[in-house]
Design a protein around this motif. Structure first.
Motif, PDB file in Angstrom:
ATOM      1  N   THR A   1       0.820  -1.199   0.000  1.00 27.78           N
ATOM      2  CA  THR A   1       0.000   0.000   0.000  1.00 27.78           C
ATOM      3  C   THR A   1       0.861   1.260   0.000  1.00 27.78           C
ATOM      4  O   THR A   1       2.095   1.188  -0.023  1.00 27.78           O
ATOM      5  CB  THR A   1      -0.984  -0.039   1.200  1.00 27.78           C
ATOM      6  N   GLY A   2       0.210   2.403   0.010  1.00 25.20           N
ATOM      7  CA  GLY A   2       0.931   3.673  -0.021  1.00 25.20           C
ATOM      8  C   GLY A   2       0.138   4.704  -0.813  1.00 25.20           C
ATOM      9  O   GLY A   2      -0.858   4.367  -1.467  1.00 25.20           O
ATOM     10  N   ALA A   3       0.614   5.927  -0.777  1.00 26.81           N
ATOM     11  CA  ALA A   3      -0.087   7.033  -1.432  1.00 26.81           C
ATOM     12  C   ALA A   3       0.055   6.950  -2.962  1.00 26.81           C
ATOM     13  O   ALA A   3       0.824   6.129  -3.486  1.00 26.81           O
ATOM     14  CB  ALA A   3       0.460   8.371  -0.920  1.00 26.81           C
ATOM     15  N   PHE A   4      -0.646   7.816  -3.655  1.00 22.51           N
ATOM     16  CA  PHE A   4      -0.616   7.900  -5.117  1.00 22.51           C
ATOM     17  C   PHE A   4       0.827   7.972  -5.641  1.00 22.51           C
ATOM     18  O   PHE A   4       1.640   8.732  -5.104  1.00 22.51           O
ATOM     19  CB  PHE A   4      -1.385   9.163  -5.557  1.00 22.51           C
ATOM     20  N   ASN A   5       1.140   7.126  -6.643  1.00 23.04           N
ATOM     21  CA  ASN A   5       2.409   7.243  -7.363  1.00 23.04           C
ATOM     22  C   ASN A   5       3.626   6.773  -6.566  1.00 23.04           C
ATOM     23  O   ASN A   5       4.768   7.091  -6.917  1.00 23.04           O
ATOM     24  CB  ASN A   5       2.599   8.705  -7.818  1.00 23.04           C
ATOM     25  N   ALA A   6       3.407   6.012  -5.490  1.00 20.29           N
ATOM     26  CA  ALA A   6       4.536   5.575  -4.650  1.00 20.29           C
ATOM     27  C   ALA A   6       5.353   4.465  -5.306  1.00 20.29           C
ATOM     28  O   ALA A   6       6.514   4.240  -4.942  1.00 20.29           O
ATOM     29  CB  ALA A   6       4.007   5.106  -3.286  1.00 20.29           C
ATOM     30  N   GLY A   7       4.721   3.731  -6.267  1.00 18.27           N
ATOM     31  CA  GLY A   7       5.445   2.630  -6.920  1.00 18.27           C
ATOM     32  C   GLY A   7       4.871   1.256  -6.616  1.00 18.27           C
ATOM     33  O   GLY A   7       5.514   0.233  -6.882  1.00 18.27           O
ATOM     34  N   LYS A   8       3.648   1.205  -6.098  1.00 19.44           N
ATOM     35  CA  LYS A   8       3.029  -0.066  -5.689  1.00 19.44           C
ATOM     36  C   LYS A   8       2.858  -1.029  -6.870  1.00 19.44           C
ATOM     37  O   LYS A   8       3.233  -2.200  -6.776  1.00 19.44           O
ATOM     38  CB  LYS A   8       1.650   0.214  -5.050  1.00 19.44           C
ATOM     39  N   SER A   9       2.280  -0.541  -7.957  1.00 18.36           N
ATOM     40  CA  SER A   9       2.047  -1.420  -9.126  1.00 18.36           C
ATOM     41  C   SER A   9       3.374  -1.876  -9.713  1.00 18.36           C
ATOM     42  O   SER A   9       3.537  -3.042 -10.083  1.00 18.36           O
ATOM     43  CB  SER A   9       1.221  -0.695 -10.187  1.00 18.36           C
ATOM     44  N   ALA A  10       4.340  -0.964  -9.783  1.00 17.19           N
ATOM     45  CA  ALA A  10       5.665  -1.311 -10.312  1.00 17.19           C
ATOM     46  C   ALA A  10       6.306  -2.397  -9.454  1.00 17.19           C
ATOM     47  O   ALA A  10       6.873  -3.364  -9.970  1.00 17.19           O
ATOM     48  CB  ALA A  10       6.553  -0.066 -10.354  1.00 17.19           C
ATOM     49  N   PHE A  11       6.214  -2.263  -8.140  1.00 17.28           N
ATOM     50  CA  PHE A  11       6.801  -3.216  -7.191  1.00 17.28           C
ATOM     51  C   PHE A  11       6.289  -4.630  -7.487  1.00 17.28           C
ATOM     52  O   PHE A  11       7.065  -5.583  -7.585  1.00 17.28           O
ATOM     53  CB  PHE A  11       6.417  -2.774  -5.769  1.00 17.28           C
ATOM     54  N   ILE A  12       4.977  -4.761  -7.650  1.00 19.44           N
ATOM     55  CA  ILE A  12       4.371  -6.079  -7.868  1.00 19.44           C
ATOM     56  C   ILE A  12       4.704  -6.596  -9.271  1.00 19.44           C
ATOM     57  O   ILE A  12       5.073  -7.753  -9.456  1.00 19.44           O
ATOM     58  CB  ILE A  12       2.846  -6.010  -7.621  1.00 19.44           C
ATOM     59  N   ARG A  13       4.649  -5.722 -10.258  1.00 20.58           N
ATOM     60  CA  ARG A  13       4.955  -6.111 -11.642  1.00 20.58           C
ATOM     61  C   ARG A  13       6.395  -6.596 -11.763  1.00 20.58           C
ATOM     62  O   ARG A  13       6.706  -7.539 -12.491  1.00 20.58           O
ATOM     63  CB  ARG A  13       4.725  -4.907 -12.564  1.00 20.58           C
ATOM     64  N   THR A  14       7.293  -5.962 -11.042  1.00 20.05           N
ATOM     65  CA  THR A  14       8.722  -6.287 -11.135  1.00 20.05           C
ATOM     66  C   THR A  14       9.031  -7.693 -10.633  1.00 20.05           C
ATOM     67  O   THR A  14       9.868  -8.382 -11.188  1.00 20.05           O
ATOM     68  CB  THR A  14       9.532  -5.263 -10.301  1.00 20.05           C
ATOM     69  N   ILE A  15       8.318  -8.132  -9.605  1.00 21.77           N
ATOM     70  CA  ILE A  15       8.707  -9.384  -8.945  1.00 21.77           C
ATOM     71  C   ILE A  15       7.782 -10.549  -9.268  1.00 21.77           C
ATOM     72  O   ILE A  15       8.167 -11.716  -9.106  1.00 21.77           O
ATOM     73  CB  ILE A  15       8.800  -9.174  -7.406  1.00 21.77           C
ATOM     74  N   SER A  16       6.563 -10.289  -9.746  1.00 22.00           N
ATOM     75  CA  SER A  16       5.582 -11.371  -9.881  1.00 22.00           C
ATOM     76  C   SER A  16       6.013 -12.420 -10.900  1.00 22.00           C
ATOM     77  O   SER A  16       6.497 -12.087 -11.980  1.00 22.00           O
ATOM     78  CB  SER A  16       4.211 -10.821 -10.283  1.00 22.00           C
ATOM     79  N   GLU A  17       5.804 -13.690 -10.539  1.00 23.69           N
ATOM     80  CA  GLU A  17       6.110 -14.796 -11.447  1.00 23.69           C
ATOM     81  C   GLU A  17       4.906 -15.183 -12.304  1.00 23.69           C
ATOM     82  O   GLU A  17       5.028 -16.036 -13.173  1.00 23.69           O
ATOM     83  CB  GLU A  17       6.588 -16.009 -10.629  1.00 23.69           C
ATOM     84  N   ILE A  18       3.772 -14.577 -12.033  1.00 22.95           N
ATOM     85  CA  ILE A  18       2.607 -14.788 -12.898  1.00 22.95           C
ATOM     86  C   ILE A  18       2.248 -13.436 -13.535  1.00 22.95           C
ATOM     87  O   ILE A  18       2.645 -12.402 -13.009  1.00 22.95           O
ATOM     88  CB  ILE A  18       1.383 -15.318 -12.107  1.00 22.95           C
ATOM     89  N   PRO A  19       1.525 -13.462 -14.652  1.00 23.27           N
ATOM     90  CA  PRO A  19       1.068 -12.178 -15.212  1.00 23.27           C
ATOM     91  C   PRO A  19       0.223 -11.464 -14.157  1.00 23.27           C
ATOM     92  O   PRO A  19      -0.677 -12.068 -13.576  1.00 23.27           O
ATOM     93  CB  PRO A  19       0.217 -12.593 -16.417  1.00 23.27           C
ATOM     94  N   VAL A  20       0.534 -10.217 -13.894  1.00 18.25           N
ATOM     95  CA  VAL A  20      -0.143  -9.489 -12.814  1.00 18.25           C
ATOM     96  C   VAL A  20      -1.590  -9.175 -13.210  1.00 18.25           C
ATOM     97  O   VAL A  20      -1.866  -8.821 -14.346  1.00 18.25           O
ATOM     98  CB  VAL A  20       0.630  -8.187 -12.514  1.00 18.25           C
ATOM     99  N   VAL A  21      -2.475  -9.369 -12.245  1.00 20.32           N
ATOM    100  CA  VAL A  21      -3.851  -8.905 -12.426  1.00 20.32           C
ATOM    101  C   VAL A  21      -3.831  -7.428 -12.067  1.00 20.32           C
ATOM    102  O   VAL A  21      -3.499  -7.068 -10.939  1.00 20.32           O
ATOM    103  CB  VAL A  21      -4.820  -9.643 -11.481  1.00 20.32           C
ATOM    104  N   SER A  22      -4.137  -6.584 -13.026  1.00 19.49           N
ATOM    105  CA  SER A  22      -4.029  -5.166 -12.716  1.00 19.49           C
ATOM    106  C   SER A  22      -5.291  -4.425 -13.123  1.00 19.49           C
ATOM    107  O   SER A  22      -6.036  -4.866 -14.002  1.00 19.49           O
ATOM    108  CB  SER A  22      -2.790  -4.563 -13.378  1.00 19.49           C
ATOM    109  N   THR A  23      -5.550  -3.335 -12.458  1.00 20.24           N
ATOM    110  CA  THR A  23      -6.734  -2.530 -12.757  1.00 20.24           C
ATOM    111  C   THR A  23      -6.297  -1.078 -12.942  1.00 20.24           C
ATOM    112  O   THR A  23      -6.842  -0.174 -12.318  1.00 20.24           O
ATOM    113  CB  THR A  23      -7.781  -2.614 -11.632  1.00 20.24           C
ATOM    114  N   GLU A  24      -5.280  -0.860 -13.778  1.00 23.57           N
ATOM    115  CA  GLU A  24      -4.840   0.507 -14.019  1.00 23.57           C
ATOM    116  C   GLU A  24      -5.711   1.134 -15.104  1.00 23.57           C
ATOM    117  O   GLU A  24      -6.009   0.504 -16.123  1.00 23.57           O
ATOM    118  CB  GLU A  24      -3.362   0.513 -14.408  1.00 23.57           C
TER     119      GLU A  24
END
Ligand SMILES: Nc1nc2c(ncn2[C@@H]2O[C@H](COP(=O)(O)OP(=O)(O)OP(=O)(O)O)[C@@H](O)[C@H]2O)c(=O)[nH]1
Ligand SMILES: [Mg+2]
Length: 171
Positions: free
Chosen positions: A10-33
């Protein structure tokens, strides 16, 4: 079945949350951007409106990573996503002092009475006028200051290091 760990990122707007998960995930990330249509479009094109979900196994432990939206208007998702979490990562954009107050409020709310294990992840240390981790700890009232760790959310090894440190705090 091996050990699993539900982590809320978690964290405020633009902190890097989606990037953090995308960078490390071994499966295609489920995202709602979704495309940003208000003033914040000056900062970036897309924002998370519901959640990110990714998975990674480190040291025999499977991490389920649930990313929250950052914008306060989607805050109803924060409590939903943090249900039965084992640990919390609060990402803080080190270059954006104005976000520290929101970050502090999110941490207090999501950690709740359960006193979940958590780390504060200071992203964008490479950025202009980045606030050092110790100063972020002071601004957010984090004790001990070692609970604030630097991380580049775009860098796999950097993200992995954070998760390894978190794993040691979780049963
Ligand atoms: N320079 C630099 N950029 C970073 C770092 N970590 C993340 N970013 C960038 O920060 C920007 C915002 O990242 P996002 O992952 O969209 O942030 P978010 O927290 O998911 O944002 P919301 O969902 O809108 O709240 C992206 O352009 C990332 O590449 C870092 O350590 N250094
Ligand atoms: Mg996001």
């Amino acid at each position: 079945m091996g050990k699993t760990c539900k982590v809320v990122v978690t964290g405020a707007f633009n902190a890097g949350k989606s990037a953090f998960i995308r960078t490390i995930s071994e499966i295609p990330v489920v995202s709602t951007e979704r495309r940003i249509t208000d003033d914040l479009a000056r900062v970036k094109e897309e924002t998370t409106v519901a959640l990110d979900y990714g998975q990674v196994t480190i040291g025999g432990r499977m991490f389920h990573l649930f990313g929250t939206p950052g914008q306060v208007r989607f805050e109803f998702m924060w409590d939903i996503l943090s249900k039965e979490a084992d640990a919390l990562l609060l990402l803080v954009d080190s270059t954006d002092r104005s976000s520290f107050t929101v970050a502090r409020r999110i941490l207090r709310r999501l950690r709740g009475r359960r006193r979940l294990p958590f780390l504060v992840v200071a992203t964008k240390q490479d950025g202009r006028r980045a606030v050092p981790p110790e100063e972020i700890a002071a601004a957010l009232g984090i004790q001990p200051p070692s609970f604030v760790v630097p991380c580049d959310a775009r860098n796999k090894q950097s993200v992995r290091t954070v998760l390894m440190q978190l794993a040691q705090m979780v049963r």
